[in-house]
Scaffold this motif. Sequence first.
Motif, PDB file in Angstrom:
ATOM      1  N   GLY A 252       0.815  -1.205   0.000  1.00  0.00           N
ATOM      2  CA  GLY A 252       0.000   0.000   0.000  1.00  0.00           C
ATOM      3  C   GLY A 252       0.851   1.258   0.000  1.00  0.00           C
ATOM      4  N   LEU A 253       0.202   2.423  -0.148  1.00  0.00           N
ATOM      5  CA  LEU A 253       0.946   3.681  -0.232  1.00  0.00           C
ATOM      6  C   LEU A 253       1.774   3.932   1.013  1.00  0.00           C
ATOM      7  CD1 LEU A 253       1.622   6.391  -1.536  1.00  0.00           C
ATOM      8  CD2 LEU A 253      -0.442   7.326  -0.490  1.00  0.00           C
ATOM      9  N   ARG A 254       1.124   3.996   2.186  1.00  0.00           N
ATOM     10  CA  ARG A 254       1.875   4.331   3.394  1.00  0.00           C
ATOM     11  C   ARG A 254       2.779   3.192   3.817  1.00  0.00           C
ATOM     12  NH1 ARG A 254      -3.069   7.387   6.496  1.00  0.00           N
ATOM     13  NH2 ARG A 254      -2.889   9.350   5.382  1.00  0.00           N
ATOM     14  N   GLU A 255       2.357   1.943   3.575  1.00  0.00           N
ATOM     15  CA  GLU A 255       3.240   0.826   3.898  1.00  0.00           C
ATOM     16  C   GLU A 255       4.467   0.863   2.991  1.00  0.00           C
ATOM     17  OE1 GLU A 255       2.945  -1.950   6.303  1.00  0.00           O
ATOM     18  OE2 GLU A 255       1.979  -0.160   7.047  1.00  0.00           O
ATOM     19  N   ARG A 256       4.238   1.161   1.697  1.00  0.00           N
ATOM     20  CA  ARG A 256       5.354   1.198   0.763  1.00  0.00           C
ATOM     21  C   ARG A 256       6.314   2.324   1.113  1.00  0.00           C
ATOM     22  NH1 ARG A 256       6.154   3.882  -3.916  1.00  0.00           N
ATOM     23  NH2 ARG A 256       4.012   4.602  -4.031  1.00  0.00           N
ATOM     24  N   LEU A 257       5.775   3.442   1.576  1.00  0.00           N
ATOM     25  CA  LEU A 257       6.627   4.575   1.887  1.00  0.00           C
ATOM     26  C   LEU A 257       7.286   4.444   3.250  1.00  0.00           C
ATOM     27  CD1 LEU A 257       4.492   7.558   0.557  1.00  0.00           C
ATOM     28  CD2 LEU A 257       6.246   6.257  -0.610  1.00  0.00           C
ATOM     29  N   PHE A 258       6.574   3.929   4.215  1.00  0.00           N
ATOM     30  CA  PHE A 258       7.075   3.960   5.578  1.00  0.00           C
ATOM     31  C   PHE A 258       7.378   2.586   6.170  1.00  0.00           C
ATOM     32  CE2 PHE A 258       7.014   8.240   5.945  1.00  0.00           C
ATOM     33  CZ  PHE A 258       5.778   8.867   5.957  1.00  0.00           C
ATOM     34  N   GLY A 259       6.531   1.596   5.939  1.00  0.00           N
ATOM     35  CA  GLY A 259       6.622   0.367   6.694  1.00  0.00           C
ATOM     36  C   GLY A 259       5.779   0.508   7.945  1.00  0.00           C
ATOM     37  N   SER A 260       5.323  -0.612   8.498  1.00  0.00           N
ATOM     38  CA  SER A 260       4.371  -0.551   9.603  1.00  0.00           C
ATOM     39  C   SER A 260       4.956   0.089  10.856  1.00  0.00           C
ATOM     40  CB  SER A 260       3.868  -1.962   9.924  1.00  0.00           C
ATOM     41  OG  SER A 260       4.940  -2.787  10.330  1.00  0.00           O
ATOM     42  N   THR A 261       6.235  -0.147  11.138  1.00  0.00           N
ATOM     43  CA  THR A 261       6.843   0.412  12.350  1.00  0.00           C
ATOM     44  C   THR A 261       6.917   1.932  12.286  1.00  0.00           C
ATOM     45  OG1 THR A 261       8.156  -1.578  12.739  1.00  0.00           O
ATOM     46  CG2 THR A 261       8.898   0.450  13.789  1.00  0.00           C
ATOM     47  N   SER A 262       7.470   2.467  11.200  1.00  0.00           N
ATOM     48  CA  SER A 262       7.592   3.914  11.089  1.00  0.00           C
ATOM     49  C   SER A 262       6.238   4.590  10.944  1.00  0.00           C
ATOM     50  CB  SER A 262       8.517   4.297   9.929  1.00  0.00           C
ATOM     51  OG  SER A 262       8.239   3.530   8.785  1.00  0.00           O
ATOM     52  N   THR A 263       5.268   3.917  10.308  1.00  0.00           N
ATOM     53  CA  THR A 263       3.923   4.495  10.204  1.00  0.00           C
ATOM     54  C   THR A 263       3.317   4.679  11.585  1.00  0.00           C
ATOM     55  OG1 THR A 263       3.497   3.517   8.029  1.00  0.00           O
ATOM     56  CG2 THR A 263       1.581   4.146   9.330  1.00  0.00           C
ATOM     57  N   GLN A 264       3.384   3.650  12.430  1.00  0.00           N
ATOM     58  CA  GLN A 264       2.818   3.750  13.777  1.00  0.00           C
ATOM     59  C   GLN A 264       3.514   4.831  14.590  1.00  0.00           C
ATOM     60  OE1 GLN A 264       2.097   0.200  16.038  1.00  0.00           O
ATOM     61  NE2 GLN A 264       1.698  -1.036  14.229  1.00  0.00           N
ATOM     62  N   LEU A 265       4.819   4.931  14.460  1.00  0.00           N
ATOM     63  CA  LEU A 265       5.555   5.930  15.233  1.00  0.00           C
ATOM     64  C   LEU A 265       5.270   7.340  14.736  1.00  0.00           C
ATOM     65  CD1 LEU A 265       8.955   4.078  15.624  1.00  0.00           C
ATOM     66  CD2 LEU A 265       7.261   4.495  17.398  1.00  0.00           C
ATOM     67  N   LEU A 266       5.082   7.508  13.430  1.00  0.00           N
ATOM     68  CA  LEU A 266       4.791   8.823  12.886  1.00  0.00           C
ATOM     69  C   LEU A 266       3.391   9.298  13.243  1.00  0.00           C
ATOM     70  CD1 LEU A 266       6.573   8.648   9.453  1.00  0.00           C
ATOM     71  CD2 LEU A 266       6.808  10.514  11.083  1.00  0.00           C
ATOM     72  N   GLN A 267       2.461   8.382  13.417  1.00  0.00           N
ATOM     73  CA  GLN A 267       1.112   8.772  13.793  1.00  0.00           C
ATOM     74  C   GLN A 267       1.092   9.389  15.186  1.00  0.00           C
ATOM     75  OE1 GLN A 267      -1.029   5.098  13.212  1.00  0.00           O
ATOM     76  NE2 GLN A 267      -1.688   5.679  11.144  1.00  0.00           N
ATOM     77  N   GLU A 268       1.888   8.852  16.083  1.00  0.00           N
ATOM     78  CA  GLU A 268       2.004   9.383  17.441  1.00  0.00           C
ATOM     79  C   GLU A 268       3.470   9.277  17.865  1.00  0.00           C
ATOM     80  OE1 GLU A 268      -0.754   7.788  20.241  1.00  0.00           O
ATOM     81  OE2 GLU A 268      -2.391   7.716  18.802  1.00  0.00           O
ATOM     82  N   PRO A 269       4.314  10.197  17.407  1.00  0.00           N
ATOM     83  CA  PRO A 269       5.743  10.100  17.713  1.00  0.00           C
ATOM     84  C   PRO A 269       6.015  10.162  19.218  1.00  0.00           C
ATOM     85  CG  PRO A 269       5.335  11.675  15.954  1.00  0.00           C
ATOM     86  CD  PRO A 269       4.016  11.349  16.544  1.00  0.00           C
ATOM     87  N   PRO A 270       6.855   9.260  19.727  1.00  0.00           N
ATOM     88  CA  PRO A 270       7.207   9.304  21.149  1.00  0.00           C
ATOM     89  C   PRO A 270       8.193  10.425  21.461  1.00  0.00           C
ATOM     90  CG  PRO A 270       8.418   7.560  20.045  1.00  0.00           C
ATOM     91  CD  PRO A 270       7.469   8.111  19.034  1.00  0.00           C
ATOM     92  N   CYS A 271       8.826  10.962  20.410  1.00  0.00           N
ATOM     93  CA  CYS A 271       9.779  12.061  20.508  1.00  0.00           C
ATOM     94  C   CYS A 271       9.992  12.560  19.085  1.00  0.00           C
ATOM     95  CB  CYS A 271      11.104  11.583  21.136  1.00  0.00           C
ATOM     96  SG  CYS A 271      11.875  10.230  20.218  1.00  0.00           S
ATOM     97  N   ALA A 272      10.920  13.460  18.876  1.00  0.00           N
ATOM     98  CA  ALA A 272      11.220  13.890  17.509  1.00  0.00           C
ATOM     99  C   ALA A 272      11.761  12.687  16.721  1.00  0.00           C
ATOM    100  CB  ALA A 272      12.243  15.014  17.524  1.00  0.00           C
ATOM    101  N   LEU A 273      11.221  12.473  15.522  1.00  0.00           N
ATOM    102  CA  LEU A 273      11.543  11.284  14.743  1.00  0.00           C
ATOM    103  C   LEU A 273      12.274  11.691  13.463  1.00  0.00           C
ATOM    104  CD1 LEU A 273      11.161   8.197  14.614  1.00  0.00           C
ATOM    105  CD2 LEU A 273       8.985   8.598  13.459  1.00  0.00           C
ATOM    106  N   PHE A 274      13.561  11.335  13.363  1.00  0.00           N
ATOM    107  CA  PHE A 274      14.382  11.618  12.187  1.00  0.00           C
ATOM    108  C   PHE A 274      14.241  10.456  11.222  1.00  0.00           C
ATOM    109  CE2 PHE A 274      18.214  11.163   9.684  1.00  0.00           C
ATOM    110  CZ  PHE A 274      18.664  12.447   9.416  1.00  0.00           C
ATOM    111  N   VAL A 275      13.694  10.720  10.018  1.00  0.00           N
ATOM    112  CA  VAL A 275      13.493   9.659   9.042  1.00  0.00           C
ATOM    113  C   VAL A 275      14.117  10.045   7.712  1.00  0.00           C
ATOM    114  CG1 VAL A 275      11.411   8.721  10.102  1.00  0.00           C
ATOM    115  CG2 VAL A 275      11.194  10.556   8.428  1.00  0.00           C
ATOM    116  N   TYR A 276      14.577   9.034   7.005  1.00  0.00           N
ATOM    117  CA  TYR A 276      15.154   9.229   5.671  1.00  0.00           C
ATOM    118  C   TYR A 276      14.935   7.961   4.885  1.00  0.00           C
ATOM    119  CZ  TYR A 276      18.433  10.646   2.023  1.00  0.00           C
ATOM    120  OH  TYR A 276      18.999  10.998   0.832  1.00  0.00           O
ATOM    121  N   HIS A 277      14.507   8.111   3.627  1.00  0.00           N
ATOM    122  CA  HIS A 277      14.185   6.924   2.819  1.00  0.00           C
ATOM    123  C   HIS A 277      15.437   6.315   2.232  1.00  0.00           C
ATOM    124  CE1 HIS A 277      14.871   8.758  -1.143  1.00  0.00           C
ATOM    125  NE2 HIS A 277      14.331   9.847  -0.643  1.00  0.00           N
TER     126      HIS A 277
END
Length: 277
Positions: A252-277
């Motif tokens: 899927g779109l968000r799974e393809r872009l993020f993966g399930s782990t990063s998607t869940q963390l981005l929805q409610e970040p526990p802190c500032a989240l540094f991401v790079y594809h």
Amino acid sequence: MLKRILVLLGETSASAAARQYAFRLARAEHAELAGIAGIDLAFIEAPMIGRIGATAYRMQMEETLKAQAKDTCARLRDVYEKECKANDLPFEWLDFHGDPLGALQIAAESSDLLVTGHDTAFRGSIRERLPDMLAKLSWMTPRPLIACGDEDRGDGDIMIAYDGSLPAMRAVQLFMLLGLWSQHRVHLVTIGADKAAAERIPVGAERYLRGRGCSVELVSIATRAHPAEVLRIEAADRKVGTLVMGVHGHRGLRERLFGSTSTQLLQEPPCALFVYH
């Protein structure tokens, strides 16, 4: 070395946390900082299919949304200018009317890093939990992205979530090259089904970090729990200010872009989240 930061402006709690993070980072790194806000005309002017009379209703709705977005931009400019002055930083303002993804890509070309709230959008009073724009931006922008949660956790430790994948390797390298790890404790966290599996993952990453003068605490966790929940617990227990991870996935779109782990963390970040594809 970090020279220029682009902060996406919004009126949510997460957007306010992103501004505080960006101010703190700009002062610490002596970096330039620019704020950007705008109006997503593609969303506002999307066609509506419906009964007779829907066109007139749609035109009225468009005007209302455009007025709301314009008022929002004016408020954001005023707030941002005052906050820049309070933080003793130069005020630089960018805005757009149109496609936010295109505007942000252009603005990102002259920046090293983008900072945003996890729910920042450009749709007047319309809010999204995880905007599609954020997913696409993370995938298409040439720069790394820091997404902040609803609360600014301050200048805490650094935690790297490492799974040995190419996205994780790229995220670690870029984070190190920007120098964002200096003066911070760094926790390199790996997760596996058993202890031996978890300990095998970070061998190369640990050597890379230590070879560049980084003091690293290796944390290998054996569990079958979802990695997102494990990382939330670790971030809270270790008083982490920034979590570093790569983004990838397959479904899927968000799974393809993020993966399930990063998607869940981005929805409610526990802190500032540094991401790079």
